[in-house]
Design a protein around this motif. Structure first.
Motif, mmCIF file in Angstrom:
data_model
loop_
_atom_site.group_PDB
_atom_site.id
_atom_site.type_symbol
_atom_site.label_atom_id
_atom_site.label_comp_id
_atom_site.label_asym_id
_atom_site.label_seq_id
_atom_site.Cartn_x
_atom_site.Cartn_y
_atom_site.Cartn_z
ATOM 1 N N ASN A 256 -31.492 -29.919 -12.907
ATOM 2 C CA ASN A 256 -31.669 -30.318 -11.555
ATOM 3 C C ASN A 256 -32.907 -31.248 -11.571
ATOM 4 O O ASN A 256 -32.848 -32.064 -10.307
ATOM 5 N N HIS B 71 -31.168 -22.831 -7.750
ATOM 6 C CA HIS B 71 -29.972 -22.565 -8.975
ATOM 7 C C HIS B 71 -30.685 -21.429 -9.957
ATOM 8 O O HIS B 71 -29.893 -21.387 -10.927
ATOM 9 N N GLY C 210 -27.041 -21.027 -11.798
ATOM 10 C CA GLY C 210 -26.235 -21.772 -11.236
ATOM 11 C C GLY C 210 -26.754 -23.201 -11.700
ATOM 12 O O GLY C 210 -27.742 -23.458 -12.228
ATOM 13 N N SER C 211 -25.834 -24.076 -11.529
ATOM 14 C CA SER C 211 -26.066 -25.684 -11.709
ATOM 15 C C SER C 211 -25.050 -26.378 -11.125
ATOM 16 O O SER C 211 -23.874 -26.265 -10.974
ATOM 17 N N HIS D 243 -19.965 -27.522 -10.410
ATOM 18 C CA HIS D 243 -20.577 -26.776 -9.547
ATOM 19 C C HIS D 243 -20.662 -25.232 -9.696
ATOM 20 O O HIS D 243 -19.645 -24.762 -8.918
ATOM 21 N N HIS E 213 -21.758 -21.117 -9.791
ATOM 22 C CA HIS E 213 -22.801 -20.302 -9.240
ATOM 23 C C HIS E 213 -22.289 -18.785 -10.155
ATOM 24 O O HIS E 213 -21.256 -18.527 -10.246
#
Length: 258
Positions: free
Chosen positions: A11, A51, A71-72, A230, A232
């Motif tokens: 992040n 995330h 997430g990322s 991406h 989640h």
């Protein structure tokens, strides 16, 4: 801890890459303590940020680690000469499961060969959501396929403390024949997909989503199709978010609360 640190690290690096580390960084995460830590009375904590949301409820030797969200974007990034990858074990476990199915089984499990940019059913503001079972049922799987199905769940439950993780996985295993799996999207190594594992005791989701606000960090653009860059991940139970059912039982049965 390892997953949490990787998400925060990416992040920060992604925020720097798009010139907006003010909004996307490794420090904008917050602790909330609920109640007073106790060996006998209910208490818990939340760790919350972009995330990453972990809710942990404790009552004696019982814990509820849910709802949790990991997430990322991106899911892999070169940072200080090191490749940092996160949320990938769920992707690998999911693909291993779906690719173990026969053609007939796939026709039941796969609801669509394409997926939307966001498919999650139990994301934010969906506490104790109710969802009909969909897809292939566990009693239609072989022993090997059941092990692969458990692999998806274990990628989530394994993030808890080892003893709590073993108890949680044993509970899921006991209900395996009544567990349903539904799939949308591709089944290739790099394909975007959505999978939901749902039973009377567990509900986990893996969702490859379209590029979001950090798209520029990996050369993508918002509005393009879903991608494994991406991801989640959600892990809520049925009716016991934040230990709601456990604490209800505690108040009903504990003499000092009557």
């Amino acid at each position: 801890m390892e997953t949490t640190e990787k998400i925060r690290k990416i992040n920060q690096a992604a925020g720097e890459a798009i010139g907006n580390a003010r909004s996307f960084n490794e420090d904008a995460y917050y602790w909330t303590l609920m109640g007073t830590p106790s060996a006998t009375e209910p208490w818990g904590f939340q760790f919350d940020g972009h995330h990453l949301v972990i809710n942990y409820f404790v009552l004696g030797d019982q814990v509820v680690m849910s709802p949790c969200f990991w997430g990322s974007e991106p899911t892999s990034m070169e940072i200080d000469g090191e490749t940092v990858t996160v949320c990938h074990e769920e992707v690998l476990a999911s693909l291993a499961f779906v690719n173990s199915l026969t053609a007939d089984q796939r026709s039941v499990a796969i609801a669509s060969s394409t997926k939307t940019n966001e498919s999650m059913k139990a994301g934010a503001f969906s506490d104790n959501a109710v969802q009909a079972y969909e897809g292939i049922r566990g009693n239609a799987l072989t022993r090997t396929q059941k092990r692969k199905l458990l692999g998806i769940v274990e990628a989530f439950t394994g993030r808890a403390k080892a003893d709590a993780a073993r108890v949680r996985l044993a509970e899921v295993r006991a209900h395996l024949d009544d567990t349903y799996v539904t799939w949308a999207g591709g089944t290739g190594a790099d394909d975007a997909f959505y999978v939901r594992v749902h039973s009377p005791v567990v509900w986990v989701e893996v969702d490859c989503q379209g590029p979001g606000p950090l798209a520029g960090a990996y050369g993508a653009s918002q509005g393009s199709g879903p991608t494994q860059m991406h991801v989640h991940l959600g892990h809520p139970p049925n009716g016991n978010d934040y230990g709601k059912e456990l604490i209800r039982q505690h108040y009903l049965t504990s003499p000092h609360h009557r």
